[in-house]
Structures are given as structure tokens and as C-alpha cells.
Design a protein around this motif. Structure first.
Motif, mmCIF file in Angstrom:
data_model
loop_
_atom_site.group_PDB
_atom_site.id
_atom_site.type_symbol
_atom_site.label_atom_id
_atom_site.label_comp_id
_atom_site.label_asym_id
_atom_site.label_seq_id
_atom_site.Cartn_x
_atom_site.Cartn_y
_atom_site.Cartn_z
ATOM 1 N N TYR A 191 -11.253 -67.559 -21.353
ATOM 2 C CA TYR A 191 -10.864 -68.018 -22.684
ATOM 3 C C TYR A 191 -11.094 -69.497 -22.952
ATOM 4 N N THR A 192 -11.807 -70.185 -22.060
ATOM 5 C CA THR A 192 -12.114 -71.575 -22.392
ATOM 6 C C THR A 192 -13.620 -71.779 -22.384
ATOM 7 N N MET A 193 -14.078 -72.724 -23.174
ATOM 8 C CA MET A 193 -15.498 -73.047 -23.192
ATOM 9 C C MET A 193 -15.929 -73.560 -21.818
ATOM 10 N N LEU B 103 -22.935 -68.927 -28.630
ATOM 11 C CA LEU B 103 -22.598 -70.066 -27.773
ATOM 12 C C LEU B 103 -22.895 -71.418 -28.420
ATOM 13 N N GLU B 106 -20.462 -72.216 -31.145
ATOM 14 C CA GLU B 106 -19.147 -72.622 -30.633
ATOM 15 C C GLU B 106 -19.185 -74.059 -30.136
ATOM 16 N N LEU B 107 -20.298 -74.406 -29.458
ATOM 17 C CA LEU B 107 -20.440 -75.777 -28.967
ATOM 18 C C LEU B 107 -20.471 -76.752 -30.135
ATOM 19 N N ARG B 111 -15.472 -76.379 -29.996
ATOM 20 C CA ARG B 111 -14.343 -75.586 -29.513
ATOM 21 C C ARG B 111 -14.076 -75.828 -28.032
ATOM 22 N N ARG B 112 -12.806 -75.687 -27.659
ATOM 23 C CA ARG B 112 -12.465 -75.745 -26.247
ATOM 24 C C ARG B 112 -12.034 -74.372 -25.749
ATOM 25 N N LEU B 113 -11.463 -73.612 -26.671
ATOM 26 C CA LEU B 113 -11.032 -72.265 -26.302
ATOM 27 C C LEU B 113 -11.953 -71.241 -26.963
ATOM 28 N N VAL B 114 -12.042 -70.091 -26.320
ATOM 29 C CA VAL B 114 -12.941 -69.054 -26.821
ATOM 30 C C VAL B 114 -12.133 -67.989 -27.554
#
Lengths: 332, 497
Positions: A191-193, B103, B106-107, B111-114
Motif C-alpha cells: 500500500y505504499t509507493m 504508475l 501516481e508518481l 502519492r505516497r500511498l497506493v
């Protein structure tokens, strides 16, 4: 459904079930709460180590120095406590060990990220270096009787007590550390990048660079984190054994790596799950501890573990190769 | 002139004194398919990297949609809508389709969380834009090359691409996949998105492009509407010389025994009742789509694919070829399609690669090799095949594609085979050296060797072969004589269902 059944996790889980049934039917002691608690206690340290190894392997690297980091952190922390604050609570010991582990892990990271050296070479080197430095500069005598009292009381503490026909079965609270690490690593990876970037790095380094990931920063995190939890694992080991022996743990790194690989992580990187790794650890721990219950002599246990690893990692590989060959005929 | 997506004016770029680009001017128009062609080393990739902001130009001006960029960083190029799809697609084989697509987004969002729901939404939206369905949860390594390409395109579209640059977009695709790719590209064109294909595969390039840009030695030598170009003109512009295209004629002597006779070969699903003869001095082409059995035929002749039925005769004698060793003993040599992994020891010296097959014959009385003799052999082949290298002790990987292919040929020729099977002999080779390789093939045939050329390069087949076998679903469906056909006719036959 078929896909789930053919997955590595399922394979390992089925093996565990059969092994348990086999052992349990021949010796009912296996199915007692006492034995379960013993198995859990034996999984504590390997479970923590395995989470670190999992992260490194997913990133496409390998770390063989983590046992040296662990024993270094344990022994140095014990020495420090004895010298400066023998009465410190157990949490202080864990924090110091974790910080020492982090520092040593960052040394690995420095060589790997800065000079782009192969991870196996770097960690083989630091394995020797850390352990050698420990024995030479910090000490080579086992600290046995005079460990800090916090360690002794932690070793004796229990989380859960279940009465048995003879005496009681105790569950050690160290298992909470393992559970904490496992949950943390699972959240991190899924759940984290940062966690996804570790998978990305292991899948294709070049694509990860082009996508804009900072590879060096990821590697500093990976090896630093492995160092940190190795420090914690080392301290846990020491507080379970109530001693700090500078010769402990080093030499067991391959069985941890084997457990992780058995759980489906691939040494080529990019693949591996927390669940699979846990199953791998459980399988190795059962084989390690319980074969004795059915009269397999301890020298044979290593042979059995070897066979499990060969079959466990070989079967999926052969399966993959077959699938590959079939595709080859169709796709030219 | 109001509508210009990108204009480069007088771009110069040097690397350590080498003048890679010498005053390049190009214009990219929205909604058009442009094609940049040129031989390896002409400056194509440097130009792309300058457009993408990866390299900094030494001189010249870049305008994107009317705005001048004195400095162009990769992030500026991306923000201005320029997306490059590299040949390897830059995808992660171990991650799912959805995650690969999302991906970058998101970058970019920092973001830090997915959020896996967000990932799926991004991916669904991206694939909907090109109206294709690819299972989102499949790992990228499980999908076909064509789908990987579509994933790369949909990823590019997420960043509001206005110009998509594709490096060798159609290599490794089958004709059918190319056609569906083109449909998607035409759909995007209507939305005003421009494409720049970079390629050296000429017939495909001609078929799809609207604007041609031809480069040679760091300069644009010719631009214009694609209708004005044919293969001959493109080759002329790319190489600066007229390359004569003559076909190879051959008639076997009356009553002579064929060098190779294959009768009713059958293997699994891939070869079905394949029969043909190959005479001394003949060059027979074998063509067909991917999966038609063309590579399987080569593998069967070289003992790498077990036959279920049929037999092979070499010079009139039955030969049971069920291993590579037996094929070699029967005098058959094979140059594989992927010379990098199957035909060469890349890290090893050129010389070692040449003598690797004949080292046993170069042994003296004590079973030791004499360096002088080995070197003599190496020098002879380097000269005969005109391998361009300062020193045969350098590793093979230092050579260009064409020269690497010569090393593979030298390796086989050194053991004087009677029959050579060449699979894609000029894949990834420049036009100039391609022609030299074709001459070499004809020369070998002239010396009495029988050659089987497996290729889907239609001009190549027409130029070098005296007979072409067309395979489809593992059967020979047609035998074509080059003098009795044209490029278009053969191309049409190739993709017929």
C-alpha cells in the motif's frame, strides 16, 4: 481458481498440511498447544529475518550479511548496557540494537547504491567484515550469566498461559514483534509507493529509472531497513536465549533465504509475497523442530529440509518451463 | 502554417567532437503520422532524445505549439505533450497491467500511498481511450507483445500526449497485430494526436506514413508526403547511393540430384506435409507470418525440432537428423534469427567466435592449437567477409549488427557446410550492409552451396532468392518466382487468410 491452486503459496500450504498430518498421526504430541507454542517461539526470529530478506529479494538483490548485523547488534548492545546502564528497560535494548543494525545496513546501502556493486559481493564482504570486527574489536566471549536483568525477565515473560496435562504451555510475547514486523512489511509492500517501487526496481531497473524513481534512495531504504530489523531480530534472539554469543546466528542466513525462496520469492527479483514468505518460514520451522517427534534423527533433518527446498523450488520452476515450452511452439 | 505541433530549426549536437546532428529542421503537424527513417548511426536516436529533452542541444531552436523552449527538460517535454515509447516499452513484467498503466500517473500526483481502486480507475480510463480490453489483473509478462505496445500507448495518452514518438513500433508484431495497431492509431489521429515512427523497416513504413523524414549523416536529406516515395527512392535517400536491385536466377542442371530433399515433413501442429528440393547453387526463400511454421522448418532441418513423420535426404542419401550434431555432420549450418543470444558469444573475441566450430580441426599433433595457424584462419575470414574491425581480439559486441552477422556466417563457413539455413539474415542490419550481405549470399550460392533464406522482408526475398516458398499454418501453400511477381503482390499473398 485454478490459478490460485497452482500458485506457490497454495503448494507450500498443502505441503504444510500434509507434513502436519503425517507427523501428528504418528505422534499426537504434535497437535498439543504446547508444541504449537514451541513452534511459534521458534518462528519468532526467523520470521523477522525473513521479512527483511523478502524485501531485498523482491528488489532484485540479495543480502547475506543480515545475521552478522544481528549478532553484532545483539552483542554490542549487551556490552553497552552492561557498561553504562545495566538496569535499562528492555525497550532501550531494542532501540539501541535497531539503531546499530540500521547503521550497518546503511554501510551495505552505501556500497550498493553509490558504487553500483553487485549486492551479493557487497554483503558477502560485509558479512565477514562485520563479524570479524565484532570478534576482534568488541569481544569474543559469550555473555551468559551476567546479561542485563531486563533480558532475563523478558525471556521469562509470557503472553498467554494454557494449562496442559503436565504443567503449562507458555506463549512468548516475542511473537508480537514478529507479528508487528510482518504487518508493517505487508502494508509497506502493498500500500505504499515505496513498496511498489521496490517491486518495480526488481522487475526492471531500467524502466524504474525512466519512470522517475530514485533508485539510490530506494536502495538506501531497503538495506537500511533490513539492517534495522536484523538488529531487532538479533536482540530478540538474545533475549530468548538469555545470552549474547558472538558466534550465534552467523551461518544460518542460507536457511532464512531458503525459507523465503520456498515461499515463492524469486531470486531474479520482482516477485514475492508476505503470505508466501510466512508459509515458507512455517514449513522450515516445522521441519526443523518436529521431525524429531517422529524419530527422524537430527542429522537427517537437514537432509529433509534440503529435499523440501529442492522439490519446493524445483517443482514451480519445472512447471513454468513446461508452460514456456508450450508457448514457444505457438508463438514461434 | 498556423498548425504546427513541433518545429525544430537548425539543431546541432556534438558528442566529444563527433558532430551527430548538423543543422536539423523538422516540422511535425498535428494529427499526422510522420516517419523518420535513416540508417543506424545517422542521428535518429539523438534527434529523438533532443525532442524528449533527454539531451541538450548545442544550437538551434525548439518550438512546441508556438512556444519557444530555450531549454527543454524531460519534464517540459512531457508537460508539452511529447511522449516517447521506447523499443522495450519500459514496462514492468512482474506488475499487473493496471499498475503499469497507472504508475507514472501516481508518481506525477506525488502519492505516497497506493489506492488500488484509484489504480484500476486510471487504467480503465486509459484503456477506454483507445477502446481496447486487456485484463487489468494480468501480469504484463503474460500479455502479448502487441498488448504491451497498447499498454505503452495508453500510458502515454494519460499524460495528455499530443505527439507520440515510437521507436521501431512494428518490430515483433505480426501483420494482423500491426493492422489493429494502425486502426487504433488512426482513431487517435482523428483527435489530433500526431505520431512519429522511427524505423528502418521500409515497406511497413511506407504503408502507414503520411509524411516522410529521411536522415543521413546527421542531416535531414529529404522530407515530403509519403506518396512521393517508393522503396527505391528511400534507399537512395538513406544511403546516398543507387543500389541495384537484381534478382537471382537459377536453373538446376538436368537430372542432377538435389542437395537437400525434404519429403512430407510433419511436426506437431507446426509443420504439415512440407516437401521441397534444394539444389546446389540455389537460394530458396521461405516466408510466412509469425507462427506459419517458417522458424520450425529451420529448426527441423537443424535437428532441433523432432519430426513426427517425413524424411530428409542430403545428396541423395537418407539423413536422420534428430540432433544438432547430426545436422552438422550432414553438412547443414544454421544462422539463427536471434544472433545475439543463439549465434554468438558476445563477450568473447571476434576471432574466437570465428574459429569456435573448427577449433578441433586446427589442433596439431599434441592436441594443442598453434596460435599462428588459428590467427591465420581468423585473418582469412575477417578479410574474406570484410568484417570491419580494427582488431579481431575485440569482443563481438563491439561490432555493428551487419558485422556481427558476418561473424556468425564466418563461423559456419569455416567448417565448409554444403547447406546453410539463414533465419532472418538481415534483421536489424543497415541497408548498406544488408546489400553487402545479400551479395555475399549470392556469392556463396555461386560457389555451389545451397541456401535457405527464411525472412519476412519482402524486398530481401525478391532480391536474393530464385524461388520462394510461402508457408501458412505449417503448409507450403505457394511457390513463387521472383521474376513473376511484385512486392505488393507478394505482400498481399503473405497476409491472405
Amino acid at each position: 481458481m485454478n490459478r490460485i491452486l497452482r500458485s506457490n503459496e497454495a503448494l507450500v500450504a498443502i505441503t504444510i498440511v500434509f507434513l502436519c498430518l503425517f507427523i501428528g498421526l504418528r505422534n499426537p504430541v504434535f497437535f498439543t498447544v504446547g508444541n504449537l507454542f514451541d513452534l511459534l517461539r521458534s518462528s519468532i526470529v526467523m520470521g523477522i529475518f525473513a521479512m527483511g530478506v523478502l524485501i531485498v529479494i523482491i528488489s532484485g538483490g540479495i543480502d547475506v550479511s543480515f545475521t552478522a548485523i544481528a549478532v553484532f547488534a545483539l552483542y554490542a548492545t549487551t556490552k553497552l548496557l552492561l557498561a553504562f546502564s545495566p538496569e535499562a528497560p528492555i525497550i532501550v535494548a531494542f532501540v539501541i540494537a535497531a539503531l546499530i543494525g540500521l547503521g550497518l545496513g546503511l554501510i551495505n546501502a552505501f556500497f550498493i547504491a553509490r558504487f553500483k556493486l553487485p549486492t551479493l559481493i557487497v554483503t558477502l564482504g560485509t558479512l565477514s567484515m562485520f563479524h570479524g570486527f565484532l570478534l576482534f574489536a568488541i569481544g569474543n566471549q559469550t555473555i551468559r550469566r551476567d546479561v542485563p536483568p531486563a533480558l532475563t525477565s523478558f525471556a521469562r515473560s509470557t503472553l498467554l498461559t494454557v494449562p496442559q496435562t503436565r504443567g503449562v504451555a507458555n506463549l512468548h510475547p516475542g511473537i508480537l514483534i514478529t507479528i508487528g514486523v510482518v504487518i508493517f512489511v505487508w502494508l509497506l509492500l502493498s500500500y505504499t509507493m515505496l513498496g511498489r517501487s521496490i517491486y518495480a526496481l526488481g522487475g526492471s531497473r531500467e524502466a524504474a529509472e525512466r519512470a522517475g524513481f530514485n533508485i539510490a534512495r530506494i536502495q538506501y531504504f531497503i538495506y537500511g531497513f533490513v539492517g534495522l530489523i536484523s538488529g531487532i531480530a538479533g536482540m530478540t534472539f538474545g533475549s530468548l536465549a538469555r545470552q549474547a554469543n558472538p558466534q550465534d546466528m552467523v551461518g544460518t542466513e542460507l536457511s532464512v533465504i531458503a525459507a523465503v525462496v520456498l515461499g515463492g520469492a524469486q531470486l531474479t527479483g520482482g516477485r514475492g509475497t508476505v503470505i508466501g514468505t510466512l508459509l515458507g518460514v512455517i514449513l522450515v520451522v516445522i521441519a526443523n523442530n518436529s521431525l524429531i517427534l517422529i524419530g527422524v534423527p537430527s542429522v537427517w533433518q537437514r537432509v529433509v529440509i534440503g529435499i523440501i527446498i529442492l522439490v519446493g523450488t524445483g517443482a514451480p520452476a519445472i512447471q513454468a518451463k513446461r508452460a514456456g515450452n508450450a508457448a514457444f511452439g505457438l508463438a514461434e | 502554417m498556423a498548425e504546427e505541433l513541433l518545429r525544430l530549426t537548425n539543431i546541432h549536437k556534438s558528442f566529444a567532437g563527433v558532430h551527430a546532428l548538423r543543422g536539423v529542421d523538422i516540422v511535425i503537424e498535428p494529427g499526422k503520422i510522420h516517419c523518420l527513417v535513416g540508417e543506424n548511426g545517422c542521428g535518429k536516436s539523438t534527434l529523438i532524445k533532443i525532442i524528449a529533452g533527454v539531451y541538450e542541444r548545442d544550437q538551434g531552436d525548439i518550438m512546441i505549439r508556438g512556444k519557444s523552449y530555450p531549454q527543454l527538460h524531460p519534464i517540459d517535454a512531457i508537460r508539452a505533450g511529447i511522449q516517447v515509447i521506447y523499443q522495450d516499452f519500459s514496462l514492468f513484467p512482474n506488475l499487473t497491467v493496471a499498475e503499469n498503466i497507472a504508475l507514472n500517473e501516481e508518481l506525477a500526483e506525488g502519492r505516497r500511498l497506493v489506492s488500488w481502486r484509484h489504480v484500476r480507475e486510471i487504467a480503465q480510463e486509459a484503456l477506454a481511450k483507445i477502446d481496447v480490453k486487456i485484463p487489468l489483473n494480468a501480469r504484463v509478462e503474460e500479455v502479448s507483445v502487441a498488448n504491451k505496445q497498447l499498454i505503452a500507448i495508453s500510458k502515454a495518452l494519460l499524460n495528455n500526449a499530443r505527439l507520440i514518438i515510437m521507436d521501431e513500433p512494428t518490430s515483433a508484431l505480426t501483420e494482423r497485430e500491426i493492422r489493429s495497431l494502425l486502426e487504433i492509431i488512426h482513431g487517435l489521429q482523428e483527435q489530433g494526436i500526431a505520431f512519429l515512427f522511427v524505423s528502418h523497416k521500409l515497406n511497413e513504413v511506407l504503408a502507414v506514413s503520411e509524411k516522410m523524414i529521411v536522415m543521413r549523416n546527421g542531416r535531414i536529406v529529404s522530407t515530403g508526403d509519403a506518396e512521393e516515395y517508393d522503396t527505391a527512392r528511400l534507399i537512395f535517400e538513406m544511403t546516398g547511393q543507387k543500389i541495384a536491385q537484381r534478382s537471382y536466377r537459377f536453373t538446376p542442371e538436368e537430372g542432377s540430384t538435389p542437395l537437400l530433399r525434404a519429403s512430407n515433413l510433419k511436426a506437431d501442429e507446426t509443420l504439415n506435409d512440407v516437401s521441397f528440393d534444394l539444389y546446389k547453387g540455389e537460394i530458396v526463400g521461405v516466408t510466412g507470418l509469425l507462427g506459419s511454421g517458417r522458424t520450425e522448418l529451420a529448426l527441423a532441418l537443424f535437428g532441433m525440432l523432432p519430426l513426427d513423420a517425413g524424411h530428409i535426404e542430403v545428396e541423395g542419401k537418407a539423413a536422420k537428423i534428430d540432433s544438432v550434431q547430426k545436422a552438422v555432420a550432414a553438412g547443414i549450418g544454421y544462422v539463427p534469427e536471434d544472433r545475439l543470444t543463439e549465434g554468438l558469444f558476445l563477450e568473447q573475441a571476434i576471432g574466437n567466435n570465428i574459429v569456435v566450430r573448427t577449433i578441433d580441426q586446427l589442433r596439431g599433433a599434441l592436441g594443442l592449437t598453434s596460435p599462428a595457424q588459428v590467427n591465420g584462419e581468423i585473418t582469412e575470414w575477417v578479410d574474406r567477409l570484410r568484417i570491419k574491425t580494427p582488431d579481431p581480439d575485440l569482443p563481438v559486441k563491439t561490432l555493428s549488427g551487419g558485422n556481427q552477422q558476418r561473424v556468425v556466417l564466418a563461423k559456419w563457413l569455416a567448417s565448409s557446410p554444403k547447406i546453410m539455413v539463414l533465419n532472418g539474415p538481415t534483421v536489424g542490419v543497415d541497408i548498406g550492409s544488408k546489400n553487402e550481405l545479400h551479395d555475399l549470399i549470392k556469392q556463396l550460392a555461386g560457389e555451389g552451396m545451397g541456401l535457405l533464406v527464411i525472412s519476412d522482408d519482402i524486398p530481401e526475398l525478391l532480391q536474393t532468392c530464385n524461388r520462394i516458398l510461402l508457408l501458412r499454418d505449417g503448409r507450403i501453400v505457394d511457390v513463387i518466382l521472383p521474376e513473376a511477381t511484385t512486392e505488393n503482390e507478394l505482400a498481399a499473398k503473405l497476409i491472405e487468410e
